[in-house]
Design a protein around this motif. Structure first.
Motif, PDB file in Angstrom:
ATOM      1  N   VAL A 199       8.385  -2.328  -7.579  1.00 21.91           N
ATOM      2  CA  VAL A 199       8.378  -0.716  -8.008  1.00 21.91           C
ATOM      3  C   VAL A 199       7.163  -0.240  -7.399  1.00 21.91           C
ATOM      4  N   TRP A 200       7.500   0.883  -7.556  1.00 22.67           N
ATOM      5  CA  TRP A 200       7.164   2.254  -6.874  1.00 22.67           C
ATOM      6  C   TRP A 200       5.631   2.174  -7.698  1.00 22.67           C
ATOM      7  N   GLY A 201       4.955   1.396  -7.523  1.00 25.65           N
ATOM      8  CA  GLY A 201       3.736   2.288  -8.983  1.00 25.65           C
ATOM      9  C   GLY A 201       3.589   1.247 -10.144  1.00 25.65           C
TER      10      GLY A 201
ATOM     11  N   PRO B 232       0.457  -1.083  -0.139  1.00 29.19           N
ATOM     12  CA  PRO B 232       0.010   0.235  -0.242  1.00 29.19           C
ATOM     13  C   PRO B 232       0.968   0.977   0.295  1.00 29.19           C
ATOM     14  N   GLU B 233       0.832   2.266  -1.017  1.00 28.26           N
ATOM     15  CA  GLU B 233       1.658   2.899  -1.635  1.00 28.26           C
ATOM     16  C   GLU B 233       1.436   4.377  -0.229  1.00 28.26           C
ATOM     17  N   ASN B 234      -0.005   4.592   0.290  1.00 24.58           N
ATOM     18  CA  ASN B 234       0.514   5.612   1.238  1.00 24.58           C
ATOM     19  C   ASN B 234      -1.219   4.587   2.215  1.00 24.58           C
ATOM     20  N   GLU B 235      -2.144   3.868   2.280  1.00 23.76           N
ATOM     21  CA  GLU B 235      -2.709   3.635   2.994  1.00 23.76           C
ATOM     22  C   GLU B 235      -2.820   2.938   4.713  1.00 23.76           C
ATOM     23  N   MET B 236      -1.393   2.791   4.333  1.00 27.00           N
ATOM     24  CA  MET B 236      -0.734   1.946   5.679  1.00 27.00           C
ATOM     25  C   MET B 236      -0.333   2.581   7.299  1.00 27.00           C
ATOM     26  N   LYS B 237       0.054   3.978   6.561  1.00 23.33           N
ATOM     27  CA  LYS B 237       1.149   4.694   6.746  1.00 23.33           C
ATOM     28  C   LYS B 237       0.405   5.507   8.396  1.00 23.33           C
ATOM     29  N   TRP B 238       0.521   5.757   9.155  1.00 26.05           N
ATOM     30  CA  TRP B 238       0.036   6.170  10.519  1.00 26.05           C
ATOM     31  C   TRP B 238      -1.097   7.885  10.344  1.00 26.05           C
TER      32      TRP B 238
ATOM     33  N   ASN C  43      11.284   3.409   9.477  1.00 26.45           N
ATOM     34  CA  ASN C  43      11.604   4.062   8.047  1.00 26.45           C
ATOM     35  C   ASN C  43      11.953   4.947   8.027  1.00 26.45           C
ATOM     36  N   GLU C  44      13.178   5.359   7.217  1.00 25.70           N
ATOM     37  CA  GLU C  44      13.718   6.828   7.314  1.00 25.70           C
ATOM     38  C   GLU C  44      14.361   7.072   8.679  1.00 25.70           C
ATOM     39  N   ALA C  45      15.592   6.351   9.722  1.00 25.74           N
ATOM     40  CA  ALA C  45      15.309   6.962  10.515  1.00 25.74           C
ATOM     41  C   ALA C  45      16.709   7.627  10.462  1.00 25.74           C
TER      42      ALA C  45
ATOM     43  N   PHE D 150      15.729  -1.563   0.330  1.00 23.46           N
ATOM     44  CA  PHE D 150      16.467  -0.761  -0.101  1.00 23.46           C
ATOM     45  C   PHE D 150      15.550   0.348  -0.972  1.00 23.46           C
ATOM     46  N   GLN D 151      14.525   1.306  -1.055  1.00 20.17           N
ATOM     47  CA  GLN D 151      14.636   2.047  -1.691  1.00 20.17           C
ATOM     48  C   GLN D 151      14.543   2.833  -3.103  1.00 20.17           C
ATOM     49  N   SER D 152      16.024   2.195  -3.413  1.00 18.52           N
ATOM     50  CA  SER D 152      16.350   2.756  -4.729  1.00 18.52           C
ATOM     51  C   SER D 152      15.461   3.582  -5.471  1.00 18.52           C
TER      52      SER D 152
ATOM     53  N   GLY E 283       3.879  -4.477   4.467  1.00 15.61           N
ATOM     54  CA  GLY E 283       3.136  -3.374   5.604  1.00 15.61           C
ATOM     55  C   GLY E 283       4.654  -2.475   5.683  1.00 15.61           C
ATOM     56  N   HIS E 284       3.872  -1.283   5.223  1.00 12.09           N
ATOM     57  CA  HIS E 284       4.407   0.203   4.798  1.00 12.09           C
ATOM     58  C   HIS E 284       3.985   1.168   5.733  1.00 12.09           C
ATOM     59  N   THR E 285       3.871   1.852   6.044  1.00 10.29           N
ATOM     60  CA  THR E 285       5.182   1.591   7.478  1.00 10.29           C
ATOM     61  C   THR E 285       4.835   2.323   8.835  1.00 10.29           C
TER      62      THR E 285
ATOM     63  N   THR F 235      12.697  -2.188  -1.802  1.00  7.59           N
ATOM     64  CA  THR F 235      11.074  -2.002  -1.333  1.00  7.59           C
ATOM     65  C   THR F 235      10.279  -0.966  -2.024  1.00  7.59           C
ATOM     66  N   GLU F 236      11.541   0.411  -3.100  1.00 10.77           N
ATOM     67  CA  GLU F 236      10.994   0.793  -3.918  1.00 10.77           C
ATOM     68  C   GLU F 236      11.445   1.303  -5.216  1.00 10.77           C
ATOM     69  N   LEU F 237      11.370   0.850  -5.559  1.00 11.08           N
ATOM     70  CA  LEU F 237      11.758   0.773  -6.930  1.00 11.08           C
ATOM     71  C   LEU F 237      11.553   1.898  -8.173  1.00 11.08           C
TER      72      LEU F 237
HETATM   73  O1  G3I Z   1      -4.860  11.942  -0.049  1.00 11.91           O
HETATM   74  C1  G3I Z   1      -4.552  13.557  -0.203  1.00 11.91           C
HETATM   75  C2  G3I Z   1      -5.847  13.655  -0.914  1.00 11.91           C
HETATM   76  O2  G3I Z   1      -6.980  13.735  -0.127  1.00 11.91           O
HETATM   77  C3  G3I Z   1      -5.410  15.402  -1.229  1.00 11.91           C
HETATM   78  O3  G3I Z   1      -6.313  16.127  -1.920  1.00 11.91           O
HETATM   79  C4  G3I Z   1      -4.312  15.848  -2.057  1.00 11.91           C
HETATM   80  C5  G3I Z   1      -3.724  17.452  -1.813  1.00 11.91           C
HETATM   81  O4  G3I Z   1      -2.127  17.565  -2.089  1.00 11.91           O
HETATM   82  O5  G3I Z   1      -3.387  14.775  -1.136  1.00 11.91           O
HETATM   83  C6  G3I Z   1      -3.274  14.172  -1.174  1.00 11.91           C
HETATM   84  O6  G3I Z   1      -2.235  12.875   0.033  1.00 11.91           O
HETATM   85  C7  G3I Z   1      -1.097  13.084  -1.027  1.00 11.91           C
HETATM   86  C8  G3I Z   1      -0.796  11.156  -0.509  1.00 11.91           C
HETATM   87  O7  G3I Z   1       0.531  11.134  -1.345  1.00 11.91           O
HETATM   88  C9  G3I Z   1      -2.150  10.372  -1.433  1.00 11.91           C
HETATM   89  O8  G3I Z   1      -1.664  11.023  -3.096  1.00 11.91           O
HETATM   90  C10 G3I Z   1      -0.343  13.993  -0.323  1.00 11.91           C
HETATM   91  O9  G3I Z   1      -0.534  15.088  -0.296  1.00 11.91           O
HETATM   92  C11 G3I Z   1       1.268  13.870  -0.449  1.00 11.91           C
HETATM   93  O10 G3I Z   1       2.023  13.706  -0.131  1.00 11.91           O
HETATM   94  C12 G3I Z   1       1.042  11.918  -1.198  1.00 11.91           C
HETATM   95  O11 G3I Z   1       2.650  11.825  -1.844  1.00 11.91           O
HETATM   96  C13 G3I Z   1       3.622  10.533  -0.617  1.00 11.91           C
HETATM   97  C14 G3I Z   1       4.794  10.267  -0.165  1.00 11.91           C
HETATM   98  O12 G3I Z   1       5.826   9.501   0.333  1.00 11.91           O
HETATM   99  C15 G3I Z   1       4.456  11.529   1.276  1.00 11.91           C
HETATM  100  O13 G3I Z   1       5.567  11.591   1.414  1.00 11.91           O
HETATM  101  C16 G3I Z   1       3.610   9.552  -1.942  1.00 11.91           C
HETATM  102  O14 G3I Z   1       2.317   8.959  -3.098  1.00 11.91           O
HETATM  103  C17 G3I Z   1       3.976   8.165  -2.106  1.00 11.91           C
HETATM  104  O15 G3I Z   1       4.572   7.486  -2.907  1.00 11.91           O
HETATM  105  C18 G3I Z   1       5.393   9.158  -1.410  1.00 11.91           C
HETATM  106  O16 G3I Z   1       5.979   7.103  -0.383  1.00 11.91           O
HETATM  107  C19 G3I Z   1       7.012   7.591  -0.071  1.00 11.91           C
HETATM  108  C20 G3I Z   1       7.286   6.140   0.671  1.00 11.91           C
HETATM  109  O17 G3I Z   1       6.295   6.189   1.312  1.00 11.91           O
HETATM  110  C21 G3I Z   1       8.986   5.626   1.535  1.00 11.91           C
HETATM  111  N1  G3I Z   1       9.706   5.752   0.545  1.00 11.91           N
HETATM  112  C22 G3I Z   1       9.718   7.710  -0.179  1.00 11.91           C
HETATM  113  C23 G3I Z   1       8.646   7.560  -0.993  1.00 11.91           C
HETATM  114  C24 G3I Z   1       8.241   8.443  -1.686  1.00 11.91           C
HETATM  115  O18 G3I Z   1       8.604   9.659  -1.818  1.00 11.91           O
END
Ligand code: G3I
Length: 448
Positions: free
Chosen positions: A298-300, A73-79, A157-159, A234-236, A110-112, A265-267
């Motif tokens: 791959v990251w998407g 999950p790209e964002n859905e399991m984050k805090w 993640n990323e400490a 290794f995010q890559s 699971g991330h993260t 993990t995030e190529l």
């Molecule tokens: O869901 C909201 C939406 O309701 C709102 O209208 C919109 C306006 O900007 O924002 C949406 O949230 C965004 C979210 O992605 C979902 O699309 C956030 O602004 C945006 O900041 C968030 O970006 C994510 C990013 O982590 C945040 O740190 C990226 O999708 C995601 O690919 C990226 O992933 C990270 C890994 O978790 C950790 N390693 C680096 C990697 C790339 O940055």
């Protein structure tokens, strides 16, 4: 959805398990002509980051289901998504991804669990003792909900800071709990779901450098003291400023030699055509050369939804066509592309992809750039369409020849029609906004 409801629902949904088994069998019965099946032939998984809100898009889901054997999950399991206020967990979007993955026989990363970013503000306002309790409660809440369903968790993640110091990054956890927070998070995580692999995950640690040395020292220390850690991610995330390091394999190997698995993990790799394909090949070959490199993610799925969309860093373009990078990955995994697939080398069919970037922006106008990339065969001409929002008008165009029908601009080459397989060219244009800042829609590229 509460934790209790999810457990009951899962236990009661016996049919889901049967469906997953059937789909898994279907995957393995296929020839090794998808990323997931080719990687399985090498004893690895091949995954992708997934966003719940795209699962309803037919082409997105079809590409995901056909090609990948693991999802993150790209964002859905984050805090911020799972515990937006203290003690109130919300798992709706993450559950959709986990359910989808299971229905297709895919694994889930699971991330993260503990990360300084996408952290709700209430966490940062807690005092040390409360923060420790909240961190452990969060790990228990999330891992408990998905107990037995996650193959690997990014526990922390990323400490570590970027740059040459190898120091820890400032965060509420680091600043209030000190270095020991990482160890505590891993110990809590092991007790919460003993079956899950527990990973530390970071970026700019892909080669041997001060940051990866600091992570290496931590992992070595954890292993020597029995702190439970199973894997390093290794995010890559690569581009011209941060290319695939020449010592990538060597770095993966030295971590593996500490007695942990390594995972990519995030190529993603910005670029296009044969250069991007060659970089992807390097990454896959490095993983395959390290026996404890258990898989790649791959990251998407598609360039159009990438966090670095303008850099076109993924394996499928915005129309879900396979890019040269896809063919390179499949080939490095020992898979065989179907020569009948458009865009595959040897299919005899000219093809191209078109990707769009806004390269300049001002109050009354903007510049757009469309990059045209040939598929697996050389081409002698291409055609791309640009549909403008109704109010907008084009005031200049270069490196292409336009023809108009209403607000649809069809562009053909001026001097730049001939491209080698995987090579790129492009055209640019200036738009008067006339009150609309919306982006144009780029149609499917055709080639001859
Ligand atoms: O869901 C909201 C939406 O309701 C709102 O209208 C919109 C306006 O900007 O924002 C949406 O949230 C965004 C979210 O992605 C979902 O699309 C956030 O602004 C945006 O900041 C968030 O970006 C994510 C990013 O982590 C945040 O740190 C990226 O999708 C995601 O690919 C990226 O992933 C990270 C890994 O978790 C950790 N390693 C680096 C990697 C790339 O940055």
């Amino acid at each position: 959805m509460s934790m209790t409801v999810r457990r009951l629902t899962r236990a009661a949904t016996a049919g889901l398990v049967a469906a997953a088994a059937l789909t898994a069998a279907a995957h393995s019965a296929e020839a090794a002509d998808t990323l997931g099946s080719a990687a399985a032939g090498q004893g690895r998984y091949f995954g992708t980051a997934v966003a719940a809100n795209h699962l309803g898009e037919a082409d997105y889901a079809a590409t995901l289901d056909r090609e990948f054997s693991s999802v993150t999950p790209e964002n859905e399991m984050k805090w911020d998504a799972t515990e937006p206020s203290r003690g109130t967990f919300s798992f709706g979007s993450a559950d959709r991804i986990v359910d989808h993955a299971q229905s297709q026989g895919m694994d889930v990363r699971g991330h993260t669990l503990v990360w300084h970013s996408q952290l709700p503000s209430w966490v940062g306002s807690l005092g040390a003792s409360d923060l420790r309790t909240a961190m452990n409660d969060h790990i228990n809440g999330l891992m408990g909900h998905y107990k037995g369903e996650i193959h690997s968790w990014d526990v922390v993640n990323e400490a570590f800071q970027d740059g040459g110091s190898g120091a820890r990054r400032s965060s509420p956890f680091q600043d209030k709990l000190g270095n020991g927070f990482i160890e505590e998070a891993f110990r809590t995580a092991r007790a919460a779901d003993p079956a899950a692999k527990l990973c530390y995950n970071d970026y700019n640690t892909d080669g041997v450098n001060a940051k990866s040395n600091a992570v290496y020292d931590m992992v070595k220390d954890f292993k020597s003291r029995g702190v439970p850690i199973d894997c390093v991610g290794f995010q890559s995330h690569f581009n011209s400023n941060s290319p695939v390091p020449s010592d990538y394999r060597q770095n993966l190997q030295r971590f593996a030699d500490l007695g942990v698995d390594v995972q990519i993990t995030e190529l993603d790799i910005e670029g296009s055509g044969s250069a991007q394909a060659a970089d992807y090949t390097k990454v896959v070959e490095a993983c395959l050369a390290v026996s404890r490199c258990t898989g790649m993610t791959v990251w998407g799925v598609t360039d159009k939804y990438s966090w670095r969309s303008s850099g076109t860093p993924l394996l499928f373009d915005g129309n879900y066509s396979e890019k040269p990078a896809y063919d390179a990955v499949l080939s490095a995994l020992g898979g065989s592309g179907d020569p009948g697939d458009p865009g595959d080398p040897g299919d005899g069919t000219p093809s191209c992809t078109a990707t769009y970037t806004r390269t300049a922006d001002w109050s009354s106008g903007y510049n757009g750039q469309v990059t045209i990339t040939a598929g697996g065969e050389p081409i002698s001409s291409w055609t791309a369409t640009v549909t403008l929002p109704a109010q907008q008008s084009v005031s200049a165009l270069w490196n292409g020849t336009p023809a108009w029908s209403g607000n649809v601009m069809t562009v053909r080459p001026s001097w730049n029609g001939t491209l080698a397989a995987g090579a790129s060219t492009g055209f640019g244009f200036t738009v008067a906004k006339n009150g609309s800042d919306a982006a144009p829609a780029i149609g499917i590229c055709t080639a001859s």
